[in-house]
Design an enzyme around this catalytic site. Structure first.
Site, short mmCIF file in Angstrom:
data_model
loop_
_atom_site.label_atom_id
_atom_site.label_comp_id
_atom_site.label_asym_id
_atom_site.label_seq_id
_atom_site.Cartn_x
_atom_site.Cartn_y
_atom_site.Cartn_z
CG ASP A 10 -2.05 -1.02 1.09
OD1 ASP A 10 -2.18 -1.63 0.00
OD2 ASP A 10 -2.79 -1.23 2.07
CG ASP A 39 -0.24 9.96 23.46
OD1 ASP A 39 -0.11 10.79 24.37
OD2 ASP A 39 -0.04 8.74 23.62
#
Length: 286
Positions: free
Chosen positions: A67, A171
């Site tokens: 990919d 995060d």
């Protein structure tokens, strides 16, 4: 399709034999082959075609790899909507669906006009510093804002259509397309969204507040993310391949891109079968 480009990941034992088989097949069918630099190197050839030549002349791009290699081809094509056929030499292969053993039959089907093609939306984003654009880019999968310091979290404000939606302490934050919903967004707890839909998925990464959940919004929305964290190292990654360090307060704006990516997919497969295969649902192992 008389001009076909080949973009191949040069590593791995299977690449060169398969490249030779494909180029021989295309030559026998009178196709002009455009070879990216790494493709030519994998074949032991010196001459190659430039990115501009591939972008402007190719009627089809064949990608050999995973990919990531296909996403590189999408970035090379830019605004061009040239169809892409992905031959999977990687592992998961949500985008490169055609198996290496099926490469020649798949290419023959394309040359015969017997194929199925899916249109995938992209995201257009630009990075602002002091209200001036410092970077502008389209992505097929996602853009990810992430912390660079393990011990810190990021403070961000999310606006949709100029309306404040949430203040994040996390995060990081992912903005993904339906195509990218099975990439990093899925690993961060985001939903699987059918790639035929046109929407945007916003997924926080390890948010401090447990009520901060992923959301799916319409494709006509405009997203604005304001980084509020000062004096901390924050980064942004586009499709996992283009990286920028954000050393000061910056704003990221995201909307639907004006161009699409067109991916040729096997006629005998559907998305749900792909999900079962790749995620091992129903006892099927990838």
């Amino acid at each position: 399709m008389k001009n076909i480009a080949i973009i191949a990941k040069p590593h791995g034992d299977r690449v060169r034999p398969l490249l030779g088989e494909i180029t021989h097949f295309l030559s026998e069918h009178g196709v002009r082959i455009l070879k990216a630099q790494r493709t030519a190197e994998a074949l032991g050839e010196r001459e190659f075609n430039t990115d501009d030549e591939i972008r402007e002349q190719a009627d089809l791009v064949i990608v050999l790899g995973g990919d990531g290699t296909l996403i590189s081809a999408v970035r090379l094509l830019g605004m061009k909507e040239t169809p892409i056929l992905g031959i999977n030499l990687g592992r998961l292969g949500f985008l490169t669906e055609t198996r290496a053993s099926d490469a020649i039959p798949a290419i023959k089907s394309v040359l015969d006009g017997d194929y199925r093609m899916e249109r995938r939306m992209k995201l257009h984003s630009h990075l602002l510093e002091d209200d001036e654009k410092v970077l502008e880019i389209d992505v097929l999968n996602d853009l990810v804002i992430n912390k660079s310091d393990v011990a810190r979290i990021i403070e961000m404000s999310l606006y949709i259509n100029k309306v404040l939606v949430n203040e994040y302490r996390a995060d990081g934050l992912i903005v993904a397309t339906p195509t990218g919903s099975t990439a990093y967004s899925l690993a961060a707890g985001g939903p699987i969204v059918h790639p035929g839909l046109e929407s945007m998925i916003i997924t926080p990464i390890c948010p401090q507040g447990l009520s901060n959940r992923p959301i799916v919004i319409s494709d006509d929305s405009e997203i604005e993310i304001r980084i509020k964290t000062r004096n901390e190292r924050v980064s942004i990654t586009f499709d996992g391949q283009v990286y920028r360090q954000l050393d000061t307060e910056k704003t990221i704006k995201v909307k639907k891109a004006s161009s699409y990516t067109h991916i040729i997919v096997p006629k005998d497969k559907n998305y749900y079968a792909l999900i079962r295969e790749k995620l091992g649902w129903g006892g099927v192992q990838c």
